[in-house]
Design a protein around this motif. Sequence first.
Motif, PDB file in Angstrom:
ATOM      1  N   VAL A  96       4.675 -40.651  11.682  1.00  0.00           N
ATOM      2  CA  VAL A  96       4.070 -41.667  11.465  1.00  0.00           C
ATOM      3  C   VAL A  96       3.206 -41.521  13.130  1.00  0.00           C
ATOM      4  N   GLU A  97       2.915 -40.152  13.631  1.00  0.00           N
ATOM      5  CA  GLU A  97       1.983 -40.454  14.751  1.00  0.00           C
ATOM      6  C   GLU A  97       2.572 -41.353  15.395  1.00  0.00           C
ATOM      7  N   ALA A  98       3.716 -40.603  16.135  1.00  0.00           N
ATOM      8  CA  ALA A  98       4.455 -41.808  17.353  1.00  0.00           C
ATOM      9  C   ALA A  98       3.954 -40.332  19.276  1.00  0.00           C
ATOM     10  N   ILE A  99       3.513 -40.034  19.111  1.00  0.00           N
ATOM     11  CA  ILE A  99       4.089 -38.419  19.623  1.00  0.00           C
ATOM     12  C   ILE A  99       2.791 -39.192  20.841  1.00  0.00           C
ATOM     13  N   TYR A 100       2.511 -38.764  22.049  1.00  0.00           N
ATOM     14  CA  TYR A 100       1.045 -39.227  22.471  1.00  0.00           C
ATOM     15  C   TYR A 100       1.096 -37.883  23.756  1.00  0.00           C
TER      16      TYR A 100
ATOM     17  N   MET B 181       2.325 -33.819  33.933  1.00  0.00           N
ATOM     18  CA  MET B 181       2.179 -34.352  32.567  1.00  0.00           C
ATOM     19  C   MET B 181       3.180 -34.252  31.403  1.00  0.00           C
ATOM     20  N   THR B 182       3.192 -34.837  30.666  1.00  0.00           N
ATOM     21  CA  THR B 182       4.407 -34.915  29.591  1.00  0.00           C
ATOM     22  C   THR B 182       3.714 -35.621  28.198  1.00  0.00           C
ATOM     23  N   TYR B 183       4.721 -34.485  27.245  1.00  0.00           N
ATOM     24  CA  TYR B 183       4.347 -35.583  26.844  1.00  0.00           C
ATOM     25  C   TYR B 183       5.214 -37.062  26.018  1.00  0.00           C
ATOM     26  N   THR B 184       4.972 -38.048  25.632  1.00  0.00           N
ATOM     27  CA  THR B 184       5.062 -39.805  24.951  1.00  0.00           C
ATOM     28  C   THR B 184       5.300 -40.653  23.780  1.00  0.00           C
ATOM     29  N   ILE B 185       6.808 -40.459  22.981  1.00  0.00           N
ATOM     30  CA  ILE B 185       7.363 -40.640  22.458  1.00  0.00           C
ATOM     31  C   ILE B 185       7.123 -42.153  22.409  1.00  0.00           C
ATOM     32  N   ALA B 186       6.511 -43.115  21.392  1.00  0.00           N
ATOM     33  CA  ALA B 186       5.280 -44.759  21.269  1.00  0.00           C
ATOM     34  C   ALA B 186       6.158 -45.497  20.531  1.00  0.00           C
ATOM     35  N   GLU B 187       5.858 -47.081  19.842  1.00  0.00           N
ATOM     36  CA  GLU B 187       6.482 -47.448  19.413  1.00  0.00           C
ATOM     37  C   GLU B 187       6.793 -47.154  17.869  1.00  0.00           C
ATOM     38  N   PRO B 188       5.697 -46.584  17.144  1.00  0.00           N
ATOM     39  CA  PRO B 188       5.768 -46.047  16.236  1.00  0.00           C
ATOM     40  C   PRO B 188       6.898 -45.291  15.426  1.00  0.00           C
ATOM     41  N   CYS B 189       7.662 -44.638  16.405  1.00  0.00           N
ATOM     42  CA  CYS B 189       9.308 -44.073  16.064  1.00  0.00           C
ATOM     43  C   CYS B 189      10.600 -44.701  15.867  1.00  0.00           C
ATOM     44  N   VAL B 190      10.547 -46.174  16.832  1.00  0.00           N
ATOM     45  CA  VAL B 190      11.374 -47.714  16.410  1.00  0.00           C
ATOM     46  C   VAL B 190      11.478 -47.541  15.526  1.00  0.00           C
ATOM     47  N   ASP B 191      13.257 -46.891  14.969  1.00  0.00           N
ATOM     48  CA  ASP B 191      14.061 -47.073  13.667  1.00  0.00           C
ATOM     49  C   ASP B 191      13.514 -46.164  12.577  1.00  0.00           C
ATOM     50  N   VAL B 192      12.154 -45.333  12.583  1.00  0.00           N
ATOM     51  CA  VAL B 192      12.154 -44.270  12.169  1.00  0.00           C
ATOM     52  C   VAL B 192      13.037 -42.958  12.232  1.00  0.00           C
ATOM     53  N   LEU B 193      12.730 -42.589  13.041  1.00  0.00           N
ATOM     54  CA  LEU B 193      14.030 -41.216  13.886  1.00  0.00           C
ATOM     55  C   LEU B 193      13.578 -39.718  12.768  1.00  0.00           C
TER      56      LEU B 193
ATOM     57  N   ASP C 193      -2.005 -39.160  29.009  1.00  0.00           N
ATOM     58  CA  ASP C 193      -3.187 -39.355  29.332  1.00  0.00           C
ATOM     59  C   ASP C 193      -3.411 -40.019  27.981  1.00  0.00           C
ATOM     60  N   ASP C 194      -2.833 -39.410  26.593  1.00  0.00           N
ATOM     61  CA  ASP C 194      -3.869 -40.143  25.363  1.00  0.00           C
ATOM     62  C   ASP C 194      -2.843 -41.745  24.360  1.00  0.00           C
ATOM     63  N   VAL C 195      -2.097 -41.977  25.637  1.00  0.00           N
ATOM     64  CA  VAL C 195      -1.074 -42.884  24.870  1.00  0.00           C
ATOM     65  C   VAL C 195      -2.182 -43.666  25.616  1.00  0.00           C
ATOM     66  N   PRO C 196      -2.217 -44.636  23.530  1.00  0.00           N
ATOM     67  CA  PRO C 196      -2.794 -45.705  23.621  1.00  0.00           C
ATOM     68  C   PRO C 196      -2.769 -47.296  24.183  1.00  0.00           C
TER      69      PRO C 196
END
Length: 106
Positions: free
Chosen positions: A52-56, A1-13, A59-62
Amino acid sequence: MTYTIAEPCVDVLDKACIEECPVDCIYEGERMLYIHPDECVDCGACEPVCPVEAIYYEDDVPDQWKEYTKANADFFDEIGSPGGAAKIGKIHSDVPLVAALPPQAE
């Protein structure tokens, strides 16, 4: 398992997660940040500092962002495992999923 960065990060960085990561496994693409699934040690230090709460946890990625788990892994198909983001700096590309998105931030 690992952590994932999701769409809320796009263009925020924001990069606060990069500063918190003890193993330097968060890489910068053109429009978002990506966590290397083989380099991440699952410490969770990155998750609470993301503005921006982009990291999950994987198993918890929406459900609406489940495809970002694969996208984070796919980002590293060409570069492999460099052993740390600081060594290579910004990578001027993104996975097709991210590249195809309209601008997300103003």
